[in-house]
Design an enzyme around this catalytic site. Structure first.
Site, mmCIF file in Angstrom:
data_model
loop_
_atom_site.group_PDB
_atom_site.id
_atom_site.type_symbol
_atom_site.label_atom_id
_atom_site.label_comp_id
_atom_site.label_asym_id
_atom_site.label_seq_id
_atom_site.Cartn_x
_atom_site.Cartn_y
_atom_site.Cartn_z
ATOM 1 N N SER A 279 5.837 4.830 9.648
ATOM 2 C CA SER A 279 5.398 3.521 9.176
ATOM 3 C C SER A 279 3.914 3.354 9.488
ATOM 4 C CB SER A 279 6.198 2.414 9.844
ATOM 5 O OG SER A 279 5.694 2.208 11.152
ATOM 6 N N LYS A 280 3.398 2.251 8.996
ATOM 7 C CA LYS A 280 2.007 1.899 9.224
ATOM 8 C C LYS A 280 1.661 1.948 10.711
ATOM 9 C CE LYS A 280 -0.289 -1.449 6.258
ATOM 10 N NZ LYS A 280 -0.181 -2.788 5.715
ATOM 11 N N ARG A 281 2.608 1.513 11.514
ATOM 12 C CA ARG A 281 2.360 1.436 12.957
ATOM 13 C C ARG A 281 2.112 2.809 13.583
ATOM 14 N NH1 ARG A 281 7.318 -0.997 14.182
ATOM 15 N NH2 ARG A 281 7.364 -1.401 11.977
ATOM 16 N N TYR B 151 0.837 -1.200 0.000
ATOM 17 C CA TYR B 151 0.000 0.000 0.000
ATOM 18 C C TYR B 151 0.872 1.249 0.000
ATOM 19 C CZ TYR B 151 0.486 1.591 4.830
ATOM 20 O OH TYR B 151 0.957 2.130 5.985
#
Ligand code: GLU
Length: 476
Positions: free
Chosen positions: A247-249, A16
């Protein structure tokens, strides 16, 4: 003569696309559009192990949804096709052969274990591992099953980066890197250089992760007799803690997720550009035209930019407040609560006028507007949990609400009349707005917050408001 501006976004279809990842695309798009140049999409799909099915479509959809239209790309073609690296393998092989013929590339004869042993040896001797110290004297003929390595020519470099400024390195950073892997696919390090040249790219705008390799690229450009494009290295977008790369986190969502939640593409674009760029003033909100006029790579910060989702939320709210009613109405079509289906456009527009001020993204619309469409059940916690109201006895609450009801029964429910009556009620009861208006608001909306009380009552209407007050009275 200066070369025509041609910039590119060259993502790998490995998943993504979060707002940090698409930032270089925004920069590249702006540089192309402001110069009347071309913006190109090239898919760098040479790392087959990391590829995620469908992410190429996803990338293209994300770019378009943000308004980053490209002039050439895998799905629309263009004069320098193909725009997918896996379709360009024969070209890389041709260049590889030229380098072999010129004595500037050789087949790597070592097994992974042997290379590991060299590495450990260097470590034990406390010197940096350089592959070129182990160049085979008589490399085998390259048959495509061994990695093909560049035979570097170590030397110092000085170059200018359009964001980072003047940079220099010594010969010790130059090494023999892999051009073509044993699976037959080129490395990024090799392929992008060929492609950028064959696609006449004028500016490479990319993330910081590649900066350490630039001296090696410069060495390869020389070997290939290619003039390097302008390079611009965008520092990392950092997570909210300001330390690690975003990041995604850290809650950085996919671009399409934000759009699905009802963030405006133009607000998202503005936010992404502002990750590292400003025009030197305090201005934070820029129209696309202003960005096209003002953006410049040399005003992109040299240190990492912070991702702060609250800023995005604020920015999006500002954009929503600026929309005219018809525009807003057409954009929120998919976000109304289901109950709104029974109401006409005129009514829904009245509601929108009232919630526009508080709406920060469209997915909040049901929560902010449900009571205009549906009678919600009495929620006792709205009173028992209210700082002021919880101090009043049931009798006092009853009494206040009865007085309000009597006054509202005589109202024509126009905003001026309601405003006048509500103010008169304050005097009559000797209560503060925080008490009286909160109580009426809770009774008529069953929500902790609403737009201005008189405005809300006028939209909800007389019959419905009084009915709701009766329901609340019965429940007290
Ligand atoms: N494929 C590289 C990436 O996704 C592209 C870097 C570049 O823009 O050259 O990070």
């Amino acid at each position: 003569m200066t070369k025509p501006v041609r910039t590119r976004f060259a993502p790998s279809p490995t998943g993504y696309l979060h707002v940090g990842g698409i930032r270089t695309a925004v920069f590249a798009w702006l540089v192309a559009r402001q110069a009347g140049g071309k913006f190109i999409l090239r898919l760098e799909d040479t790392d087959k192990k990391r590829e995620v099915t469908g992410s190429d479509e996803h990338l293209m959809k994300s770019l378009r949804a943000l308004g980053l239209d490209y002039d050439e790309g895998p799905d629309i073609g263009g004069p320098y096709e193909p725009y997918r690296q896996s379709d360009r393998l024969s070209g890389y092989r041709l260049c590889a052969q030229e380098l072999i013929d010129a004595g500037r590339a050789y087949a790597d004869p070592y097994s992974a274990a042997e290379v590991q042993a060299f590495r450990e040896q260097a470590q034990a001797e406390k010197r940096p591992f350089l592959y070129r110290n182990h160049r085979p004297e008589n490399p085998p003929t390259w048959d495509g099953t061994q990695p093909l390595r560049f035979k570097s020519d170590p030397k110092p470099y000085k170059w200018h980066d359009a964001i980072l400024g003047d940079l220099s390195t010594g010969p010790e950073v130059i090494d023999d890197f892999i051009l073509i892997k044993s699976d037959g696919y080129p490395t990024y390090n090799f392929a992008h250089i060929i492609d950028d040249s064959e696609m006449y790219i004028s500016h490479i705008i990319r993330g910081q992760e590649f900066i350490a390799s630039v001296p090696n690229y410069l060495n390869l450009y020389e070997a290939l007799h290619i003039e390097p494009p302008i390079m611009a290295t965008a520092p990392h977008v950092l997570g909210p803690d300001g330390k690690k790369k975003l990041s995604k986190r850290d809650g950085a969502k996919d671009v399409l997720d934000y759009l699905r939640d009802g963030y405006l593409p133009e607000a998202l674009l503005n936010f992404i550009v502002s990750l590292g760029w400003n025009d030197g003033t305090e201005q934070e909100i820029f129209t696309i035209d202003e960005l096209l006029e003002k953006f410049s790579l040399d005003r992109v910060g040299r240190s990492g930019a912070h991702f702060d989702e609250r800023r995005l939320l604020w920015m999006n709210g500002s954009y929503i407040r600026e929309l005219d009613l018809d525009d807003l109405y057409s954009r929120v079509t998919d976000y109304w609560p289901a109950e709104a289906a029974d109401y006409d456009e005129a009514y829904k527009k009245q509601v929108l006028v009232l919630v526009q001020e508080r709406l920060k993204y469209f997915a909040e619309l049901p929560e902010l507007s449900i009571f205009f469409f549906k009678d919600l059940p009495v929620n006792p916690e709205l009173i028992s949990g209210h700082k002021q109201l919880k101090k009043l006895s049931t009798d006092e609450l009853h009494n206040l609400l009865e007085q309000a009801k009597a006054s509202l029964e005589a109202s024509n429910f126009s905003v001026p009349d309601l405003t006048e009556r509500l103010n008169a009620l304050l005097e009559q009861t000797g209560q503060k707005p925080a008490v009286l208006f909160s109580l009426i608001r809770i009774a008529t909306t069953q929500a902790a917050a609403s737009p201005s009380l008189a405005d809300s009552l006028a939209v909800i209407g007389k019959d419905r408001s009084l009915e709701r007050i009766n329901t609340q009275l019965a429940a007290l």
